[in-house]
Design a protein around this motif. Structure first.
Motif, short mmCIF file in Angstrom:
data_model
loop_
_atom_site.label_atom_id
_atom_site.label_comp_id
_atom_site.label_asym_id
_atom_site.label_seq_id
_atom_site.Cartn_x
_atom_site.Cartn_y
_atom_site.Cartn_z
N VAL A 1 69.43 76.85 32.95
CA VAL A 1 68.84 76.66 31.62
C VAL A 1 67.83 75.53 31.69
CG1 VAL A 1 69.30 76.10 29.19
CG2 VAL A 1 70.96 77.46 30.52
N PRO A 2 66.54 75.83 31.52
CA PRO A 2 65.53 74.77 31.58
C PRO A 2 65.75 73.75 30.47
CG PRO A 2 64.51 76.96 31.68
CD PRO A 2 65.94 77.16 31.27
N PRO A 3 65.28 72.52 30.66
CA PRO A 3 65.39 71.52 29.59
C PRO A 3 64.63 71.98 28.34
CG PRO A 3 63.98 70.73 31.37
CD PRO A 3 64.62 71.98 31.86
N ALA A 4 65.10 71.57 27.19
CA ALA A 4 64.43 71.97 25.93
C ALA A 4 62.96 71.57 25.98
CB ALA A 4 65.12 71.29 24.76
N GLY A 5 62.10 72.55 25.62
CA GLY A 5 60.66 72.27 25.62
C GLY A 5 59.98 72.58 26.93
N ALA A 6 60.68 73.18 27.88
CA ALA A 6 60.14 73.41 29.23
C ALA A 6 58.86 74.25 29.18
CB ALA A 6 61.19 74.09 30.10
N VAL A 7 57.99 73.98 30.17
CA VAL A 7 56.66 74.58 30.23
C VAL A 7 56.52 75.44 31.49
CG1 VAL A 7 54.16 74.13 30.29
CG2 VAL A 7 55.69 72.57 29.04
N ASP A 8 56.15 76.71 31.30
CA ASP A 8 55.73 77.57 32.41
C ASP A 8 54.26 77.21 32.65
OD1 ASP A 8 55.64 81.22 32.98
OD2 ASP A 8 54.72 79.55 34.07
N ALA A 9 53.98 76.44 33.67
CA ALA A 9 52.66 75.80 33.83
C ALA A 9 51.69 76.60 34.68
CB ALA A 9 52.83 74.41 34.43
N PHE B 1 62.01 79.11 28.32
CA PHE B 1 60.90 78.16 28.26
C PHE B 1 60.35 78.09 26.84
CE2 PHE B 1 59.90 76.80 32.62
CZ PHE B 1 60.86 77.54 33.30
N ALA B 2 59.54 77.05 26.57
CA ALA B 2 59.01 76.85 25.21
C ALA B 2 57.50 76.97 25.15
CB ALA B 2 59.43 75.47 24.72
N ARG B 3 56.84 76.74 26.30
CA ARG B 3 55.38 76.70 26.28
C ARG B 3 54.83 77.34 27.56
NH1 ARG B 3 53.59 71.39 22.98
NH2 ARG B 3 55.60 70.78 22.13
N ASN B 4 53.56 77.71 27.49
CA ASN B 4 52.87 78.29 28.64
C ASN B 4 51.55 77.58 28.89
OD1 ASN B 4 54.18 80.95 27.11
ND2 ASN B 4 54.31 81.10 29.35
N VAL B 5 51.21 77.43 30.16
CA VAL B 5 49.83 77.10 30.53
C VAL B 5 49.26 78.37 31.15
CG1 VAL B 5 48.28 75.69 31.91
CG2 VAL B 5 50.34 74.67 30.91
N ILE B 6 48.27 78.95 30.46
CA ILE B 6 47.70 80.23 30.88
C ILE B 6 46.46 79.94 31.72
CG2 ILE B 6 46.86 82.47 30.14
CD1 ILE B 6 48.36 82.02 27.47
N VAL B 7 46.47 80.44 32.94
CA VAL B 7 45.42 80.13 33.92
C VAL B 7 44.52 81.35 34.08
CG1 VAL B 7 44.99 79.51 36.33
CG2 VAL B 7 46.96 78.52 35.11
N ASP C 1 61.52 88.95 40.71
CA ASP C 1 62.25 88.92 39.43
C ASP C 1 62.06 87.51 38.87
OD1 ASP C 1 65.51 89.93 38.27
OD2 ASP C 1 64.27 88.28 37.54
N ASP C 2 61.40 87.42 37.74
CA ASP C 2 61.07 86.10 37.18
C ASP C 2 62.33 85.28 36.87
OD1 ASP C 2 58.80 88.17 36.05
OD2 ASP C 2 57.98 86.24 36.71
N GLY C 3 63.41 85.97 36.51
CA GLY C 3 64.67 85.25 36.26
C GLY C 3 65.19 84.61 37.54
N MET C 4 65.00 85.31 38.66
CA MET C 4 65.43 84.77 39.96
C MET C 4 64.56 83.58 40.36
SD MET C 4 65.79 86.83 43.50
CE MET C 4 64.10 86.48 43.93
N LEU C 5 63.26 83.66 40.01
CA LEU C 5 62.37 82.52 40.31
C LEU C 5 62.86 81.28 39.56
CD1 LEU C 5 58.83 84.19 40.16
CD2 LEU C 5 60.11 83.54 42.21
N VAL C 6 63.26 81.46 38.32
CA VAL C 6 63.78 80.33 37.54
C VAL C 6 65.06 79.79 38.18
CG1 VAL C 6 64.73 79.61 35.30
CG2 VAL C 6 62.72 81.11 35.38
N ASP C 7 65.90 80.67 38.70
CA ASP C 7 67.15 80.20 39.32
C ASP C 7 66.92 79.49 40.64
OD1 ASP C 7 69.38 82.73 37.95
OD2 ASP C 7 69.04 80.64 37.37
N GLN D 1 64.29 67.92 37.43
CA GLN D 1 63.99 69.13 36.66
C GLN D 1 63.23 68.79 35.38
OE1 GLN D 1 68.03 70.59 36.20
NE2 GLN D 1 68.22 70.84 38.43
N ARG D 2 63.62 67.70 34.74
CA ARG D 2 62.95 67.30 33.49
C ARG D 2 61.51 66.89 33.77
NH1 ARG D 2 64.07 66.02 28.38
NH2 ARG D 2 62.83 64.33 27.42
N LYS D 3 61.30 66.18 34.86
CA LYS D 3 59.92 65.79 35.21
C LYS D 3 59.07 67.04 35.51
CE LYS D 3 60.96 61.19 37.13
NZ LYS D 3 59.86 60.37 36.54
N LEU D 4 59.65 67.93 36.37
CA LEU D 4 58.92 69.11 36.84
C LEU D 4 58.55 70.05 35.69
CD1 LEU D 4 58.04 71.02 39.23
CD2 LEU D 4 60.41 71.90 39.18
#
Ligand SMILES: O=C(O)/C=C(\C=C(/O)C(=O)O)C(=O)O
Length: 287
Positions: free
Chosen positions: A13-21, A59-65, A251-257, A269-272
């Motif tokens: 479970v990512p920290p609250a507010g986590a960003v897919d950067a 996750f809560a936010r995205n950085v779209i590249v 599998d994106d869920g596996m990438l998160v794990d 994890q919080r910094k990252l």
């Protein structure tokens, strides 16, 4: 190859507010045509699906590249940011003809960086003169530069990259050859760039670097080394929808794990996932 139709629900479970950067939106082509000069044509990967994935992964936010398949037409990304309710920011691809008025409009629309791609299979010979001109144009906005290169090109490329101004963010760990080992010259060159505090790095895309395949055990040591050496200058992203994957579709869920394996403490994890991307993309919200 289409993106994974039903990614697993991560155990982590990512920290609250986590960003897919690092992620993309592609098309829909009917509304947002792909660039004529593109080197590949991806599947449609709309904002709605990206945001559903964001929520599914916790996750809560995205950085779209911006990706090369859309060239310097950033419309699909800008449309996604506009739909995000303030939960997405972007990295654009521009050329030197961009006007100051357009730069102001892009900043107001949520753009906070530009991307310089050096992969020959994506851009041919990188337009380095253009990149220098764009870098000069964006400096006053406080934007950073995202760079994507193959580590074997880094010996030749390093002087050019080091001469770029401002904050520089390296995509996908600098694409080290993981079969050459942690002590390889190529990875040493990537780590040497990180000795300069202007440089950040994304510990993303194990699926592009692995020789072993899913669970990506051979990539974990490289990502973990970068996180532990540079805890305040690392970012993580899914790279959804994973363009140009040939061997398999992750599998994106596996990438998160994988995250606890490369960032083994809650603090890392919080910094990252939160503190670092917020500092770079939503600095106005950082106390
Ligand atoms: O999506 C990624 O970040 C990786 C790739 C594509 C691009 O970056 C792009 O088209 O701009 C790739 O390795 O093919």
């Amino acid at each position: 190859m289409p993106f994974h139709p039903s990614p697993a629900k991560p155990a982590f479970v990512p920290p609250a507010g986590a960003v897919d950067a690092h992620c993309h939106v592609f098309g829909p082509a009917a509304r947002f045509p792909f660039a004529p000069e593109r080197k590949y044509t991806p599947v449609d990967a709309p904002a709605e699906t990206l945001f559903d994935l964001r929520d599914h992964l916790g996750f809560a936010r995205n950085v779209i590249v911006q990706a090369t398949c859309h060239g310097t037409d950033n419309a699909a990304m800008l449309d996604a940011i506009a739909k995000s309710g303030g939960r997405a920011r972007g990295v654009a691809v521009l050329d030197e003809t961009v006007t100051d008025a357009e730069l102001e409009r892009l900043h107001a629309a949520g753009i906070r960086g530009v991307r310089f791609n050096f992969l020959k299979r994506l851009v041919g010979d990188a337009p380095r003169d253009r990149y220098v001109k764009v870098a000069e144009r964006i400096a006053r906005l406080g934007w950073h530069i995202v760079i994507y290169f193959e580590s074997e090109e880094l010996e030749e490329l390093s002087p050019f990259i080091r001469a770029l101004p401002g904050t520089i963010v390296i995509d996908h760990m600098g694409r080290p050859d993981v079969t050459a080992g942690l002590g390889s010259e190529g990875f040493a060159r990537v780590r040497a760039l990180m000795d300069d505090p202007r440089f950040w790095i994304k510990v993303s895309c194990p699926e592009r670097l692995t020789a072993a395949g899913p669970m990506y055990d051979d990539v974990v040591p490289f990502a973990r080394a970068l996180v532990e050496a540079n805890p305040d200058r690392v970012l993580w992203g899914t790279d959804w929808p994973h363009p140009n994957m040939r061997s398999h579709m992750p599998d994106d869920g596996m990438l998160v794990d994988m995250i606890p394996r490369i960032a083994p403490t809650p603090e890392l994890q919080r910094k990252l996932l939160l503190e670092n991307p917020m500092r770079l993309y939503w600095p106005e919200e950082v106390l």
